[in-house]
Design a protein around this motif. Structure first.
Motif: not given
Length: 414
Positions: A155-157, A167-172, A197-202, A213-215
């Motif tokens: 889980v990245q962010d 709550l929002v989450s993003c992951s590889a 892979s997803i780096s950030s979420c807001v 935002a993603s790779r």
């Protein structure tokens, strides 16, 4: 006049007085009280609860009076010392900064911590990890509350919306998940669309949309209600590390492995400026709140202009080149560089009072910077390994940090 004592206390007092008369041979008084109070259950064997109670209470009162007199004397002495002590200017609680040692260390994750987020209303903090889980904690007691499982890779962010409902989450694992905080953190949606892979979420300021935002070099906007992707922004030539929105929702700022920060008009998608100056990957960015603009003007010598008060005018960035930079986001000019960390900058936040910037780094340090002077005013040895993330509590004077050492630490500000 009504008695201050309860019926039970009244009975106990009468029996105690009666016992006192009996023990001391006051027969007439004993008989008079027994007759007038109609007491039929007196037992003078000396083994009852009320036996000798009057003398004990009386001695207790005398001891308490003596203790009160001693405490009053001590209080008088302390008051005299305080009156003669030098006056110290009180510290405004709004200006409190984190101090060591940490208040709490939260341990349960089995891999490095990647992101942390305080709930905007309740005494809850969420932590995300490379172990594929999100853990919900009570940050006042340090107690574990629950584990959120569903992602299949790191889980990245994570981030709460401004009301704390989701709550929002993003992951590889290429997914974004939305968790309902009001319904036992049930996952209500999983969003698919990124190719890497997803780096950030807001959440965007209106809470109706999510930005990721993603790779895969893109930034996507998702509608919360439907889960559909409504916009995709391109422009970076490499992994997009983070994307944030200005408070007025006019601009999106993003940073990347391509060492650039792009400022894009949210509605038109037009790139307003590119901020170039870092010599390595840019890990993190944060918009300067409008209450920090006065400090920024003092640092840079920029003259006050009422037009400058719009949100999104200034932005801070942290990079693997070990520096933090302050930019004019609208004209692309680098206004100041903060030097002091000995390794990659991993995360930055602005203090709610707008006067300080807090940064964490792979040098295992937490640094507090006075924006007005550009100087580091506090360095805390935070963790035993790289510090990956930091968050400031908006309701209590606390910050939290997460680390590769698999712990989350809560720090008091004072």
């Amino acid at each position: 006049m009504s008695s201050l004592l309860t019926s039970k206390q009244n009975d106990e007092l009468r029996l105690a007085i009666l016992d006192y008369f009996h023990v001391n041979g006051l027969t007439n008084s004993f008989q008079a009280l027994q007759s007038e109070a109609i007491i039929d259950d007196y037992n003078g064997d000396g083994k009852q609860r009320y036996s000798g109670l009057l003398e004990k209470k009386w001695l207790s009162v005398i001891r308490l009076q003596k203790k009160i007199m001693e405490l009053e004397k001590k209080l008088s002495q302390v008051q005299e010392e305080l009156n003669n002590a030098p006056v110290r200017k009180p510290t405004n609680t709004v200006d409190w900064i984190p101090r060591s040692p940490e208040k709490l260390t939260l341990t349960r994750h089995r891999s490095p911590i990647t992101s942390i987020a305080f709930h905007p209303l309740f005494s809850v903090i969420a932590s995300a990890s490379e172990d594929t889980t999100i853990i919900i904690w009570d940050y006042e007691t340090g107690e574990f509350e629950r584990t959120l499982k569903g992602h299949t890779k790191a889980v990245q962010d994570i981030n709460f919306d401004s009301k704390g409902n989701y709550l929002v989450s993003c992951s590889a694992d290429l997914t974004i998940k939305i968790w309902d905080t009001q319904n036992d953190y049930v996952c209500i949606k999983t969003l698919y669309g990124h190719d890497h892979s997803i780096s950030s979420c807001v959440f965007l300021p209106n809470n109706d949309f999510i930005m990721s935002a993603s790779r895969d070099k893109t930034i996507k906007i998702w509608e919360l209600a439907s889960g559909f992707c409504t916009k995709t922004f391109t422009g970076h030539s490499d992994w997009v590390r983070s994307a944030i929105c200005s408070d007025d929702s006019k601009y999106i700022a993003s940073c990347s492995n391509d060492q650039n920060i792009r400022i894009v008009d949210y509605n038109s998608g037009e790139c307003k400026s590119e901020l170039r100056g870092h010599d390595h990957v840019i890990e993190c960015i944060t918009y300067a709140p409008t209450n920090s603009y006065q400090c920024i003007r003092e640092l840079t010598g920029i003259k006050e202009n009422t037009k400058d008060e719009i949100p999104g005018h200034y932005i801070f960035s942290g990079s693997r080149d070990k520096t933090i930079k302050l930019w004019d986001a609208l004209n692309g000019q680098c206004l100041h560089t903060f030097n002091g960390h000995d390794n990659w900058i991993r995360d930055i936040i602005v203090h709610p009072n707008g006067k300080y910037l807090i940064s964490v780094s792979d040098d295992k340090m937490i640094k507090v910077w006075d924006i007005k002077t550009g100087h580091c005013i506090k360095t805390i040895e935070g963790h035993q390994h790289f510090i990956t993330c930091v968050d400031f509590n908006k309701t209590s004077p606390l910050i939290a940090t997460g680390s590769v050492d698999q712990t989350v630490k809560i720090w008091e500000c004072r």
